[in-house]
Scaffold this motif. Structure first.
Motif, PDB file in Angstrom:
ATOM      1  N   ASP A 115      -3.842   0.664  -4.052  1.00 59.93           N
ATOM      2  CA  ASP A 115      -2.973  -0.266  -4.765  1.00 59.93           C
ATOM      3  C   ASP A 115      -2.643   0.298  -6.138  1.00 59.93           C
ATOM      4  O   ASP A 115      -2.990   1.444  -6.463  1.00 59.93           O
ATOM      5  CB  ASP A 115      -3.623  -1.657  -4.865  1.00 59.93           C
ATOM      6  CG  ASP A 115      -4.988  -1.621  -5.553  1.00 59.93           C
ATOM      7  OD1 ASP A 115      -5.291  -0.624  -6.260  1.00 59.93           O
ATOM      8  OD2 ASP A 115      -5.767  -2.584  -5.383  1.00 59.93           O
ATOM      9  N   GLY A 116      -1.964  -0.502  -6.950  1.00 60.64           N
ATOM     10  CA  GLY A 116      -1.542  -0.034  -8.257  1.00 60.64           C
ATOM     11  C   GLY A 116      -2.678   0.289  -9.206  1.00 60.64           C
ATOM     12  O   GLY A 116      -2.509   1.083 -10.141  1.00 60.64           O
ATOM     13  N   ARG A 117      -3.849  -0.294  -8.977  1.00 65.26           N
ATOM     14  CA  ARG A 117      -5.003   0.001  -9.831  1.00 65.26           C
ATOM     15  C   ARG A 117      -5.636   1.334  -9.456  1.00 65.26           C
ATOM     16  O   ARG A 117      -6.203   2.024 -10.304  1.00 65.26           O
ATOM     17  CB  ARG A 117      -6.044  -1.114  -9.699  1.00 65.26           C
ATOM     18  CG  ARG A 117      -5.600  -2.473 -10.238  1.00 65.26           C
ATOM     19  CD  ARG A 117      -6.642  -3.548  -9.996  1.00 65.26           C
ATOM     20  NE  ARG A 117      -6.884  -3.757  -8.568  1.00 65.26           N
ATOM     21  CZ  ARG A 117      -7.989  -3.413  -7.930  1.00 65.26           C
ATOM     22  NH1 ARG A 117      -8.967  -2.809  -8.575  1.00 65.26           N
ATOM     23  NH2 ARG A 117      -8.126  -3.666  -6.643  1.00 65.26           N
ATOM     24  N   ARG A 118      -5.578   1.691  -8.189  1.00 66.02           N
ATOM     25  CA  ARG A 118      -6.246   2.909  -7.717  1.00 66.02           C
ATOM     26  C   ARG A 118      -5.348   4.138  -7.725  1.00 66.02           C
ATOM     27  O   ARG A 118      -5.848   5.263  -7.766  1.00 66.02           O
ATOM     28  CB  ARG A 118      -6.787   2.667  -6.295  1.00 66.02           C
ATOM     29  CG  ARG A 118      -7.999   1.736  -6.283  1.00 66.02           C
ATOM     30  CD  ARG A 118      -8.468   1.444  -4.886  1.00 66.02           C
ATOM     31  NE  ARG A 118      -9.770   0.760  -4.913  1.00 66.02           N
ATOM     32  CZ  ARG A 118     -10.138  -0.168  -4.048  1.00 66.02           C
ATOM     33  NH1 ARG A 118      -9.313  -0.547  -3.074  1.00 66.02           N
ATOM     34  NH2 ARG A 118     -11.324  -0.728  -4.133  1.00 66.02           N
ATOM     35  N   LEU A 119      -4.050   3.964  -7.631  1.00 63.73           N
ATOM     36  CA  LEU A 119      -3.133   5.100  -7.602  1.00 63.73           C
ATOM     37  C   LEU A 119      -2.708   5.444  -9.018  1.00 63.73           C
ATOM     38  O   LEU A 119      -2.071   4.638  -9.702  1.00 63.73           O
ATOM     39  CB  LEU A 119      -1.907   4.784  -6.745  1.00 63.73           C
ATOM     40  CG  LEU A 119      -0.957   5.956  -6.493  1.00 63.73           C
ATOM     41  CD1 LEU A 119      -1.606   6.980  -5.566  1.00 63.73           C
ATOM     42  CD2 LEU A 119       0.362   5.463  -5.888  1.00 63.73           C
ATOM     43  N   GLY A 120      -3.078   6.646  -9.463  1.00 58.19           N
ATOM     44  CA  GLY A 120      -2.736   7.075 -10.814  1.00 58.19           C
ATOM     45  C   GLY A 120      -1.258   7.396 -10.950  1.00 58.19           C
ATOM     46  O   GLY A 120      -0.572   7.706  -9.964  1.00 58.19           O
ATOM     47  N   PRO A 121      -0.720   7.378 -12.160  1.00 56.16           N
ATOM     48  CA  PRO A 121       0.721   7.597 -12.382  1.00 56.16           C
ATOM     49  C   PRO A 121       1.199   8.994 -12.004  1.00 56.16           C
ATOM     50  O   PRO A 121       2.391   9.188 -11.745  1.00 56.16           O
ATOM     51  CB  PRO A 121       0.895   7.327 -13.884  1.00 56.16           C
ATOM     52  CG  PRO A 121      -0.471   7.496 -14.475  1.00 56.16           C
ATOM     53  CD  PRO A 121      -1.435   7.055 -13.409  1.00 56.16           C
ATOM     54  N   SER A 122       0.303   9.974 -11.967  1.00 58.14           N
ATOM     55  CA  SER A 122       0.712  11.339 -11.617  1.00 58.14           C
ATOM     56  C   SER A 122       0.401  11.700 -10.166  1.00 58.14           C
ATOM     57  O   SER A 122       0.694  12.818  -9.738  1.00 58.14           O
ATOM     58  CB  SER A 122       0.009  12.337 -12.544  1.00 58.14           C
ATOM     59  OG  SER A 122      -1.404  12.293 -12.357  1.00 58.14           O
ATOM     60  N   GLN A 123      -0.164  10.782  -9.416  1.00 55.70           N
ATOM     61  CA  GLN A 123      -0.532  11.062  -8.037  1.00 55.70           C
ATOM     62  C   GLN A 123       0.618  10.744  -7.082  1.00 55.70           C
ATOM     63  O   GLN A 123       1.364   9.781  -7.294  1.00 55.70           O
ATOM     64  CB  GLN A 123      -1.768  10.247  -7.635  1.00 55.70           C
ATOM     65  CG  GLN A 123      -3.039  10.680  -8.353  1.00 55.70           C
ATOM     66  CD  GLN A 123      -4.225   9.794  -8.003  1.00 55.70           C
ATOM     67  OE1 GLN A 123      -4.127   8.573  -8.031  1.00 55.70           O
ATOM     68  NE2 GLN A 123      -5.346  10.408  -7.666  1.00 55.70           N
ATOM     69  N   LEU A 124       0.757  11.551  -6.036  1.00 56.12           N
ATOM     70  CA  LEU A 124       1.752  11.313  -5.001  1.00 56.12           C
ATOM     71  C   LEU A 124       1.102  10.564  -3.841  1.00 56.12           C
ATOM     72  O   LEU A 124      -0.083  10.767  -3.547  1.00 56.12           O
ATOM     73  CB  LEU A 124       2.340  12.634  -4.514  1.00 56.12           C
ATOM     74  CG  LEU A 124       3.096  13.448  -5.565  1.00 56.12           C
ATOM     75  CD1 LEU A 124       3.519  14.793  -4.995  1.00 56.12           C
ATOM     76  CD2 LEU A 124       4.303  12.680  -6.086  1.00 56.12           C
ATOM     77  N   LEU A 125       1.882   9.733  -3.170  1.00 56.41           N
ATOM     78  CA  LEU A 125       1.370   8.904  -2.083  1.00 56.41           C
ATOM     79  C   LEU A 125       2.117   9.203  -0.794  1.00 56.41           C
ATOM     80  O   LEU A 125       3.357   9.244  -0.773  1.00 56.41           O
ATOM     81  CB  LEU A 125       1.539   7.417  -2.432  1.00 56.41           C
ATOM     82  CG  LEU A 125       1.116   6.418  -1.349  1.00 56.41           C
ATOM     83  CD1 LEU A 125      -0.388   6.457  -1.126  1.00 56.41           C
ATOM     84  CD2 LEU A 125       1.570   5.012  -1.726  1.00 56.41           C
ATOM     85  N   MET A 126       1.350   9.403   0.301  1.00 59.56           N
ATOM     86  CA  MET A 126       1.946   9.662   1.607  1.00 59.56           C
ATOM     87  C   MET A 126       1.308   8.747   2.653  1.00 59.56           C
ATOM     88  O   MET A 126       0.186   8.271   2.486  1.00 59.56           O
ATOM     89  CB  MET A 126       1.773  11.131   2.000  1.00 59.56           C
ATOM     90  CG  MET A 126       2.326  12.109   0.984  1.00 59.56           C
ATOM     91  SD  MET A 126       2.147  13.852   1.451  1.00 59.56           S
ATOM     92  CE  MET A 126       3.489  14.010   2.639  1.00 59.56           C
ATOM     93  N   HIS A 127       2.037   8.525   3.745  1.00 60.49           N
ATOM     94  CA  HIS A 127       1.557   7.694   4.852  1.00 60.49           C
ATOM     95  C   HIS A 127       2.394   8.061   6.079  1.00 60.49           C
ATOM     96  O   HIS A 127       3.612   8.185   5.978  1.00 60.49           O
ATOM     97  CB  HIS A 127       1.721   6.210   4.512  1.00 60.49           C
ATOM     98  CG  HIS A 127       1.045   5.269   5.474  1.00 60.49           C
ATOM     99  ND1 HIS A 127       1.478   5.103   6.778  1.00 60.49           N
ATOM    100  CD2 HIS A 127      -0.026   4.455   5.327  1.00 60.49           C
ATOM    101  CE1 HIS A 127       0.697   4.223   7.386  1.00 60.49           C
ATOM    102  NE2 HIS A 127      -0.221   3.826   6.528  1.00 60.49           N
ATOM    103  N   PRO A 128       1.768   8.213   7.262  1.00 62.87           N
ATOM    104  CA  PRO A 128       2.539   8.634   8.432  1.00 62.87           C
ATOM    105  C   PRO A 128       3.377   7.536   9.052  1.00 62.87           C
ATOM    106  O   PRO A 128       4.245   7.818   9.880  1.00 62.87           O
ATOM    107  CB  PRO A 128       1.454   9.105   9.404  1.00 62.87           C
ATOM    108  CG  PRO A 128       0.254   8.283   9.040  1.00 62.87           C
ATOM    109  CD  PRO A 128       0.326   8.118   7.546  1.00 62.87           C
ATOM    110  N   GLY A 129       3.124   6.255   8.702  1.00 64.99           N
ATOM    111  CA  GLY A 129       3.855   5.139   9.277  1.00 64.99           C
ATOM    112  C   GLY A 129       3.435   4.853  10.720  1.00 64.99           C
ATOM    113  O   GLY A 129       2.916   5.732  11.391  1.00 64.99           O
TER     114      GLY A 129
END
Length: 317
Positions: free
Chosen positions: A243-257
């Motif tokens: 979530d927004g608390r755990r994901l840092g501003p410089s980190q990229l996020l991926m998900h296979p869907g």
């Protein structure tokens, strides 16, 4: 490159770089008004899907059509499979159409390798049970390389249901082969024993998540779970949801869907500028075009060299 694509483990780093380079050339084609090229004109590609799929099936269909192949898509429901026809008999029947490639998705690990023994066509594994999903790993590499510039040394955390995920296995192999440092994280019940042998580290909490450059969240594969692996989805989300608390501003996020909103990902990160999820879907077509090209038309071509002009010349729709 091997005559089939069954596993990431069969690909060398040069093979992967060649596919990613080829995908870049097809990305240029995809930006044109007329997106079709004549590469596979007159050749037949068969999509054989024994599992439900949206992204993988549609992107393989688009990839084959944009390469001008004749396409047959066969789903288990409504086919002779419903009447008891075996996989081997189905493949032998389809082989009578002289296909250039058979793309197969199946709930059974190892089935794609069996199909490769029963046909002279190139076989592409589009996901076999909990084993592998190599083209997903390739499109993930392509997507991340486009955003990050270089893959070497990137710290990638794969978080969630690793035990039931074919994407996780393929991505661990692919990311490590390209020089990334991979860590898998999840509840102990959802981390396979011996997963470290694939070249990754293991964590059971998100305490060190801030060290990651890339956070790759996995879907909870409830359709493959035969027991209770977590007390509840609410408790899983409390401990492992990104979530927004755990994901840092410089980190990229991926998900296979597809994403289970509110389970592995919170809504605010799905729609954040750091999320590459839409780019992953877009990458699927050009990467799968590149895979079809390499298997059927490009063997022996130098790595990173675009397809010849006559191959990528636009064709009338």
């Amino acid at each position: 490159m091997q005559p089939h694509l069954l596993s990431v483990d069969e690909l060398s780093r040069d093979d992967i770089e060649r596919i990613l380079g080829r995908a870049e050339s097809f990305a240029e084609v995809s930006g044109r008004e007329i997106k079709k090229v004549p590469t596979l004109r007159g050749r037949t590609v068969i999509n054989l899907f024994y599992e439900a799929s949206t992204r993988t099936q549609s992107s393989f269909e688009l990839a084959a059509k944009r390469l001008s192949a004749d396409l047959i898509t066969l789903k288990a429901a409504g086919s002779a499979v419903d009447k008891g026809e075996s996989l081997k008999d189905t493949v032998q029947t389809l082989s009578a159409y002289d296909p250039a490639a058979i793309i197969i998705r199946t709930p059974h690990a190892g089935a794609a390798a069996l199909v490769a023994r029963w046909t002279s066509a190139a076989v592409i594994n589009a996901g076999d049970g909990k084993h592998e999903h190599p083209t997903q790993a390739l499109l993930d590499l392509y997507t991340l390389k486009r955003r990050a510039g270089s893959l070497e040394g990137l710290r990638v955390w794969i978080v969630g249901d690793v035990l039931h995920s074919r994407v996780a296995r393929s991505n661990i192999l692919a990311f490590t082969r390209m020089g990334c440092e991979v860590t898998v994280c999840g509840p102990p019940t959802l981390i396979p024993r011996g997963i470290e042998s694939l070249g990754c580290a293991v964590r059971y909490t998100l305490d060190e998540l801030s060290s990651a450059d890339v956070v790759y969240a996995l879907r909870m594969q409830r359709e493959r779970m035969s027991g209770s692996f977590v007390p509840s989805l609410r408790e899983y989300a409390a401990r492992y949801q990104i979530d927004g608390r755990r994901l840092g501003p410089s980190q990229l996020l991926m998900h296979p869907g597809p994403v289970n909103r509110g389970v592995e990902l919170a809504a605010e990160v799905i729609d954040s500028p750091q999320a590459l999820i839409a780019e992953q879907v877009e990458s699927g077509v050009v990467v799968r075009m590149a895979v079809l090209y390499e298997l059927l038309a490009g063997r022996g071509a130098p790595a990173g060299v675009p397809a010849p002009d006559e191959t990528i010349a636009p064709q009338p729709a």
